[in-house]
Design an enzyme around this catalytic site. Structure first.
Site, PDB file in Angstrom:
ATOM      1  N   HIS A 131       0.851  -1.220  -0.001  1.00 62.06           N
ATOM      2  CA  HIS A 131      -0.114  -0.101   0.061  1.00 62.06           C
ATOM      3  C   HIS A 131       0.695   1.344   0.004  1.00 62.06           C
ATOM      4  CE1 HIS A 131      -3.653   2.648   1.486  1.00 62.06           C
ATOM      5  NE2 HIS A 131      -2.472   3.247   1.836  1.00 62.06           N
ATOM      6  N   GLU A 132       1.865   1.352   0.867  1.00 64.21           N
ATOM      7  CA  GLU A 132       2.639   2.398   0.907  1.00 64.21           C
ATOM      8  C   GLU A 132       3.693   2.529  -0.388  1.00 64.21           C
ATOM      9  OE1 GLU A 132       2.311   4.710   3.196  1.00 64.21           O
ATOM     10  OE2 GLU A 132       1.134   3.355   4.540  1.00 64.21           O
ATOM     11  N   HIS A 185       1.401   4.446  -2.802  1.00 72.12           N
ATOM     12  CA  HIS A 185       1.832   5.639  -2.564  1.00 72.12           C
ATOM     13  C   HIS A 185       2.801   6.436  -3.538  1.00 72.12           C
ATOM     14  CE1 HIS A 185      -1.920   6.730  -0.417  1.00 72.12           C
ATOM     15  NE2 HIS A 185      -1.645   5.915   0.782  1.00 72.12           N
TER      16      HIS A 185
END
Length: 280
Positions: free
Chosen positions: A130-131, A134
Protein backbone atom coordinates in the site's frame (compact mmCIF):
# COMPACT_ATOMS: atom_id res chain seq x y z
CA UNK A 1 -10.13 10.39 -12.88
CA UNK A 2 -8.59 10.38 -9.38
CA UNK A 3 -5.46 12.13 -10.68
CA UNK A 4 -7.54 14.82 -12.41
CA UNK A 5 -9.64 15.28 -9.31
CA UNK A 6 -6.56 15.59 -7.09
CA UNK A 7 -4.97 18.15 -9.42
CA UNK A 8 -8.17 20.20 -9.36
CA UNK A 9 -8.37 20.08 -5.57
CA UNK A 10 -4.71 21.07 -5.18
CA UNK A 11 -5.27 24.05 -7.48
CA UNK A 12 -8.40 24.97 -5.54
CA UNK A 13 -6.44 24.87 -2.29
CA UNK A 14 -3.78 27.20 -3.69
CA UNK A 15 -6.43 29.62 -5.00
CA UNK A 16 -8.09 29.61 -1.59
CA UNK A 17 -4.79 30.52 0.03
CA UNK A 18 -4.37 33.48 -2.33
CA UNK A 19 -7.95 34.64 -1.68
CA UNK A 20 -7.33 34.60 2.06
CA UNK A 21 -4.30 36.79 1.45
CA UNK A 22 -6.48 39.18 -0.54
CA UNK A 23 -9.09 39.27 2.25
CA UNK A 24 -6.37 40.27 4.72
CA UNK A 25 -4.35 42.71 2.67
CA UNK A 26 -6.07 43.42 -0.63
CA UNK A 27 -3.98 43.27 -3.81
CA UNK A 28 -0.72 43.38 -1.86
CA UNK A 29 -1.89 40.58 0.43
CA UNK A 30 -2.88 38.47 -2.56
CA UNK A 31 0.54 38.94 -4.13
CA UNK A 32 2.33 38.08 -0.90
CA UNK A 33 0.14 34.99 -0.42
CA UNK A 34 0.93 33.84 -3.97
CA UNK A 35 4.67 34.19 -3.38
CA UNK A 36 4.33 32.38 -0.04
CA UNK A 37 2.42 29.54 -1.71
CA UNK A 38 5.26 29.08 -4.20
CA UNK A 39 7.80 29.18 -1.39
CA UNK A 40 5.92 26.63 0.71
CA UNK A 41 5.60 24.27 -2.25
CA UNK A 42 9.37 24.57 -2.84
CA UNK A 43 10.12 23.94 0.84
CA UNK A 44 7.70 20.99 0.98
CA UNK A 45 9.30 19.44 -2.08
CA UNK A 46 12.84 19.46 -0.69
CA UNK A 47 12.53 19.18 3.09
CA UNK A 48 9.11 17.83 4.14
CA UNK A 49 10.24 14.20 4.46
CA UNK A 50 13.04 15.07 6.88
CA UNK A 51 10.70 17.18 9.01
CA UNK A 52 7.99 14.52 9.21
CA UNK A 53 10.41 11.70 10.03
CA UNK A 54 12.03 13.85 12.69
CA UNK A 55 8.63 14.75 14.13
CA UNK A 56 8.02 11.07 14.95
CA UNK A 57 11.61 10.30 16.02
CA UNK A 58 11.94 7.83 13.16
CA UNK A 59 15.27 6.02 12.88
CA UNK A 60 16.60 4.69 9.59
CA UNK A 61 17.34 0.98 9.64
CA UNK A 62 19.75 -1.12 7.63
CA UNK A 63 19.40 -4.65 6.33
CA UNK A 64 21.18 -6.11 9.36
CA UNK A 65 18.89 -4.29 11.83
CA UNK A 66 15.56 -5.88 10.87
CA UNK A 67 16.39 -8.31 8.03
CA UNK A 68 12.86 -9.70 7.60
CA UNK A 69 11.34 -6.24 7.15
CA UNK A 70 14.16 -5.20 4.86
CA UNK A 71 13.70 -8.24 2.62
CA UNK A 72 9.94 -7.70 2.50
CA UNK A 73 10.33 -4.12 1.33
CA UNK A 74 13.05 -5.04 -1.16
CA UNK A 75 11.03 -7.82 -2.76
CA UNK A 76 7.88 -5.74 -3.05
CA UNK A 77 9.79 -2.73 -4.40
CA UNK A 78 11.27 -4.97 -7.11
CA UNK A 79 7.81 -6.32 -7.90
CA UNK A 80 6.47 -2.75 -8.14
CA UNK A 81 9.41 -1.72 -10.36
CA UNK A 82 10.49 0.91 -7.85
CA UNK A 83 13.92 1.86 -6.46
CA UNK A 84 14.57 0.55 -2.96
CA UNK A 85 13.17 3.16 -0.53
CA UNK A 86 14.81 4.02 2.75
CA UNK A 87 13.21 2.23 5.70
CA UNK A 88 12.49 3.90 9.03
CA UNK A 89 11.29 2.57 12.36
CA UNK A 90 9.04 4.72 14.55
CA UNK A 91 9.18 3.88 18.28
CA UNK A 92 5.41 3.89 18.84
CA UNK A 93 3.09 1.12 20.00
CA UNK A 94 0.17 2.03 17.73
CA UNK A 95 0.34 -0.17 14.60
CA UNK A 96 0.66 2.17 11.63
CA UNK A 97 2.82 3.14 8.66
CA UNK A 98 3.34 5.90 6.12
CA UNK A 99 5.44 6.80 3.09
CA UNK A 100 7.18 10.10 2.47
CA UNK A 101 9.69 11.67 0.10
CA UNK A 102 9.68 13.94 -2.93
CA UNK A 103 9.82 11.28 -5.64
CA UNK A 104 10.41 7.59 -6.31
CA UNK A 105 14.19 7.90 -6.03
CA UNK A 106 14.04 9.77 -2.73
CA UNK A 107 11.27 7.89 -0.94
CA UNK A 108 11.02 6.39 2.52
CA UNK A 109 8.69 3.91 4.17
CA UNK A 110 8.20 4.29 7.92
CA UNK A 111 6.56 1.68 10.15
CA UNK A 112 5.89 1.70 13.87
CA UNK A 113 7.24 -0.95 16.18
CA UNK A 114 3.64 -1.80 16.99
CA UNK A 115 2.84 -2.88 13.45
CA UNK A 116 5.56 -5.53 13.46
CA UNK A 117 4.09 -7.02 16.63
CA UNK A 118 0.51 -7.12 15.39
CA UNK A 119 0.59 -8.26 11.75
CA UNK A 120 1.61 -11.56 10.22
CA UNK A 121 3.90 -11.69 7.19
CA UNK A 122 1.18 -11.58 4.51
CA UNK A 123 -0.60 -8.69 6.23
CA UNK A 124 2.65 -6.78 6.57
CA UNK A 125 3.30 -7.29 2.87
CA UNK A 126 -0.13 -5.80 2.15
CA UNK A 127 0.66 -2.72 4.25
CA UNK A 128 4.09 -2.21 2.66
CA UNK A 129 2.59 -2.68 -0.81
CA UNK A 130 0.00 0.00 0.00
CA UNK A 131 2.77 2.44 0.92
CA UNK A 132 4.76 1.56 -2.19
CA UNK A 133 1.64 2.32 -4.22
CA UNK A 134 1.62 5.80 -2.65
CA UNK A 135 5.24 6.19 -3.76
CA UNK A 136 4.47 4.94 -7.26
CA UNK A 137 1.65 7.49 -7.59
CA UNK A 138 3.63 10.39 -6.02
CA UNK A 139 0.97 10.70 -3.31
CA UNK A 140 3.51 11.56 -0.59
CA UNK A 141 4.40 14.89 -2.19
CA UNK A 142 0.78 15.73 -2.99
CA UNK A 143 -0.34 15.06 0.56
CA UNK A 144 2.52 17.02 2.09
CA UNK A 145 1.95 20.10 -0.04
CA UNK A 146 -1.78 19.93 0.68
CA UNK A 147 -1.07 19.78 4.41
CA UNK A 148 1.38 22.70 4.19
CA UNK A 149 -1.02 25.00 2.33
CA UNK A 150 -4.03 24.00 4.45
CA UNK A 151 -2.04 24.70 7.60
CA UNK A 152 -0.93 28.08 6.21
CA UNK A 153 -4.53 29.04 5.43
CA UNK A 154 -5.53 28.31 9.00
CA UNK A 155 -2.56 30.32 10.27
CA UNK A 156 -3.45 33.29 8.07
CA UNK A 157 -7.03 33.20 9.31
CA UNK A 158 -5.81 33.24 12.90
CA UNK A 159 -3.40 36.08 12.09
CA UNK A 160 -6.26 38.10 10.63
CA UNK A 161 -7.82 38.49 14.06
CA UNK A 162 -4.85 40.71 14.97
CA UNK A 163 -5.06 42.79 11.83
CA UNK A 164 -7.67 45.34 10.71
CA UNK A 165 -10.14 43.96 8.19
CA UNK A 166 -10.60 45.36 4.75
CA UNK A 167 -7.15 46.86 4.55
CA UNK A 168 -7.17 46.43 0.80
CA UNK A 169 -10.95 46.43 0.39
CA UNK A 170 -11.87 49.54 -1.62
CA UNK A 171 -15.59 49.06 -0.99
CA UNK A 172 -15.11 48.68 2.73
CA UNK A 173 -16.95 45.35 2.68
CA UNK A 174 -15.70 44.08 6.01
CA UNK A 175 -18.39 41.40 6.20
CA UNK A 176 -17.13 39.62 3.08
CA UNK A 177 -13.58 39.61 4.41
CA UNK A 178 -14.72 38.33 7.78
CA UNK A 179 -16.78 35.57 6.16
CA UNK A 180 -13.79 34.50 4.06
CA UNK A 181 -11.49 34.35 7.06
CA UNK A 182 -13.96 32.21 9.02
CA UNK A 183 -14.89 29.77 6.25
CA UNK A 184 -11.49 29.44 4.54
CA UNK A 185 -9.89 27.14 7.18
CA UNK A 186 -12.96 24.88 7.08
CA UNK A 187 -12.88 24.77 3.28
CA UNK A 188 -9.14 24.03 3.34
CA UNK A 189 -9.68 21.14 5.73
CA UNK A 190 -12.48 19.70 3.58
CA UNK A 191 -10.34 19.95 0.43
CA UNK A 192 -7.42 18.26 2.21
CA UNK A 193 -9.75 15.47 3.34
CA UNK A 194 -11.05 14.97 -0.20
CA UNK A 195 -7.50 14.71 -1.57
CA UNK A 196 -6.47 12.19 1.07
CA UNK A 197 -9.55 9.98 0.81
CA UNK A 198 -9.38 9.65 -2.97
CA UNK A 199 -5.70 8.69 -2.80
CA UNK A 200 -6.26 6.04 -0.09
CA UNK A 201 -8.69 4.06 -2.25
CA UNK A 202 -6.24 4.14 -5.15
CA UNK A 203 -3.35 3.10 -2.90
CA UNK A 204 -5.39 0.15 -1.61
CA UNK A 205 -6.03 -1.00 -5.16
CA UNK A 206 -2.40 -0.49 -6.13
CA UNK A 207 -1.18 -2.24 -2.99
CA UNK A 208 -3.40 -5.23 -3.70
CA UNK A 209 -1.96 -5.41 -7.21
CA UNK A 210 1.64 -5.25 -5.96
CA UNK A 211 1.18 -7.84 -3.21
CA UNK A 212 -1.26 -9.97 -5.21
CA UNK A 213 -3.31 -10.52 -2.04
CA UNK A 214 -6.19 -8.06 -1.48
CA UNK A 215 -7.57 -10.08 1.45
CA UNK A 216 -4.28 -9.84 3.36
CA UNK A 217 -4.42 -6.04 3.09
CA UNK A 218 -8.08 -6.11 4.12
CA UNK A 219 -7.18 -8.16 7.22
CA UNK A 220 -4.32 -5.78 7.98
CA UNK A 221 -6.61 -2.76 7.78
CA UNK A 222 -9.03 -4.41 10.20
CA UNK A 223 -6.24 -5.04 12.71
CA UNK A 224 -4.78 -1.56 12.28
CA UNK A 225 -8.17 0.01 12.90
CA UNK A 226 -8.58 -1.96 16.12
CA UNK A 227 -5.03 -1.11 17.14
CA UNK A 228 -5.53 2.61 16.52
CA UNK A 229 -8.67 2.55 18.65
CA UNK A 230 -6.96 0.73 21.49
CA UNK A 231 -3.61 2.54 21.44
CA UNK A 232 -3.70 6.34 21.10
CA UNK A 233 -0.97 8.20 19.24
CA UNK A 234 0.14 11.76 19.88
CA UNK A 235 0.13 12.61 16.18
CA UNK A 236 0.08 15.97 14.47
CA UNK A 237 -3.27 16.65 12.76
CA UNK A 238 -1.36 18.12 9.80
CA UNK A 239 0.28 14.73 9.10
CA UNK A 240 -2.59 12.40 10.07
CA UNK A 241 -3.57 11.87 6.43
CA UNK A 242 -0.19 10.28 5.68
CA UNK A 243 -0.73 7.25 7.91
CA UNK A 244 -2.26 4.06 6.59
CA UNK A 245 -5.01 4.28 9.22
CA UNK A 246 -6.00 7.53 10.87
CA UNK A 247 -4.01 7.75 14.13
CA UNK A 248 -7.11 9.41 15.64
CA UNK A 249 -9.45 6.47 14.98
CA UNK A 250 -9.99 5.97 18.69
CA UNK A 251 -11.02 9.56 19.37
CA UNK A 252 -14.51 10.97 19.48
CA UNK A 253 -15.84 14.39 18.56
CA UNK A 254 -14.64 16.65 15.76
CA UNK A 255 -11.35 14.81 15.28
CA UNK A 256 -13.19 11.65 14.23
CA UNK A 257 -15.90 13.55 12.33
CA UNK A 258 -13.39 15.29 10.06
CA UNK A 259 -11.33 12.19 9.33
CA UNK A 260 -8.74 12.38 6.57
CA UNK A 261 -9.34 8.70 5.75
CA UNK A 262 -12.30 6.96 4.14
CA UNK A 263 -14.24 4.41 6.15
CA UNK A 264 -12.10 1.37 6.91
CA UNK A 265 -15.18 -0.80 6.36
CA UNK A 266 -15.60 0.59 2.84
CA UNK A 267 -11.91 0.08 2.10
CA UNK A 268 -12.17 -3.55 3.24
CA UNK A 269 -15.30 -4.15 1.15
CA UNK A 270 -13.56 -2.83 -1.96
CA UNK A 271 -10.57 -5.08 -1.36
CA UNK A 272 -12.84 -8.09 -0.89
CA UNK A 273 -14.49 -7.29 -4.21
CA UNK A 274 -11.04 -7.29 -5.84
CA UNK A 275 -10.11 -10.69 -4.38
CA UNK A 276 -11.92 -12.63 -7.11
CA UNK A 277 -9.52 -11.28 -9.72
CA UNK A 278 -6.51 -12.84 -8.02
CA UNK A 279 -5.55 -16.50 -7.95
CA UNK A 280 -5.50 -18.03 -4.42
Amino acid sequence: MNTLRTTFLMALLSVLFVLVGQAIGGQSGMTIAFVLALGMNFFSYWFSDKMILSLYSAQEIKQTDVPDLWETVAQLATRANLPMPRIYMIPLDQPNAFATGRDRKHAAVAVTTGILQMLNQQELEGVIAHELSHIKNYDMLTGTIAATIAGAITYLAQLAYWLPFGRGDRNGNVFVSLLMLITAPIAAMLIQMAISRSREFEADAGGAKISGNPLALANALRKLELGARAIPMDASPATAHMFQISPFSGRNGLMSLFSTHPSTHERIQRLKAMAGHYAP
